[in-house]
Enzyme design. Sequence first.
Site, PDB file in Angstrom:
ATOM      1  N   GLU A 173     -41.643 -36.271  11.443  1.00 44.60           N
ATOM      2  CA  GLU A 173     -41.931 -35.145  10.704  1.00 44.60           C
ATOM      3  C   GLU A 173     -42.960 -35.254   9.496  1.00 44.60           C
ATOM      4  OE1 GLU A 173     -38.759 -31.947   8.068  1.00 44.60           O
ATOM      5  OE2 GLU A 173     -38.046 -33.452   9.485  1.00 44.60           O
TER       6      GLU A 173
ATOM      7  N   ASP B  65     -25.562 -34.735  29.703  1.00 45.05           N
ATOM      8  CA  ASP B  65     -26.241 -33.187  29.506  1.00 45.05           C
ATOM      9  C   ASP B  65     -25.338 -32.382  28.210  1.00 45.05           C
ATOM     10  OD1 ASP B  65     -27.097 -30.855  29.632  1.00 45.05           O
ATOM     11  OD2 ASP B  65     -26.927 -30.536  31.888  1.00 45.05           O
TER      12      ASP B  65
ATOM     13  N   ASP C 187     -37.336 -29.783  22.678  1.00 41.14           N
ATOM     14  CA  ASP C 187     -38.635 -29.770  23.468  1.00 41.14           C
ATOM     15  C   ASP C 187     -38.964 -28.368  23.358  1.00 41.14           C
ATOM     16  OD1 ASP C 187     -40.547 -29.565  25.350  1.00 41.14           O
ATOM     17  OD2 ASP C 187     -39.519 -31.502  26.637  1.00 41.14           O
TER      18      ASP C 187
ATOM     19  N   LYS D   6     -45.486 -24.073  27.307  1.00 39.06           N
ATOM     20  CA  LYS D   6     -46.094 -23.289  28.131  1.00 39.06           C
ATOM     21  C   LYS D   6     -45.420 -22.103  28.733  1.00 39.06           C
ATOM     22  CE  LYS D   6     -48.867 -27.052  30.370  1.00 39.06           C
ATOM     23  NZ  LYS D   6     -49.295 -27.765  31.645  1.00 39.06           N
TER      24      LYS D   6
ATOM     25  N   GLU E 224     -24.344 -33.249  17.334  1.00 37.56           N
ATOM     26  CA  GLU E 224     -25.696 -32.995  17.261  1.00 37.56           C
ATOM     27  C   GLU E 224     -26.274 -33.294  18.447  1.00 37.56           C
ATOM     28  OE1 GLU E 224     -30.083 -35.160  15.697  1.00 37.56           O
ATOM     29  OE2 GLU E 224     -28.397 -35.088  14.194  1.00 37.56           O
TER      30      GLU E 224
END
Length: 229
Positions: free
Chosen positions: A210, A111, A134, A138, A59
């Site tokens: 959620e 990362d 995320d 925009k 995950e």
Amino acid sequence: MQPEFKKKSIRSFVIRGGRMTEGQKNAFDKWWPHYGVSLFDGPINPAELFGRSAPLVLEIGFGMGDSLVDMAIADPDSDFIGIEVHPPGVGRLINRAGTEGVPNLRCYMADANDVLSDCIPDGSLDRLQLFFPDPWHKKKHNKRRIVQPEFVEKIRAKLKIGGHFHMATDWEAYAEHMMEVMTAAPGYENIAGGSEFAPQPSYRPTTKFERRGENLGHGVWDIIFSRSL
């Protein structure tokens, strides 16, 4: 402890502030030696890491870790690896895993792109999970979205043939972006068929976040593709 990074690239995340609780800090001293894996240890051998051969689930971005711990407890016959860059979430995950004696869970604080490139063997994963990344809503930030053609090709190499890449998001525009990228990606098949979204599988817990969104009328989209080639 600080997150580990190796390669310079466009980041799909921002290191957010937030202090760790004393329990989370203590968890690193007590539990990291058992549950933590370093990016700089290089390629893993899952059978050696867990002491057995079992289905392997990875995950990316497990947040505060509760749902990943829940999944590991609910499926003791599979092994789970989590990747997260935010220390409070990692501290919470290993603290709970250690306190509750969860044997089939390990994690990186690094990362994900670096971990995938340097640590995860090709053809080793039965499932890769990417839940609520995320959305970078925009338009000028869309390039930061983690689901991009190069990324999904990297995922395909890590999956076994027939392994699943499972994404979930509560942003409809990101769900459409995910579906567009995955439909165009070679070597994948949508398990729901065509460009259909999948029903939420029983193995994915519904988070408090959620449920709050659902109470406000927000949708959640699950996208599950299997590696076919």
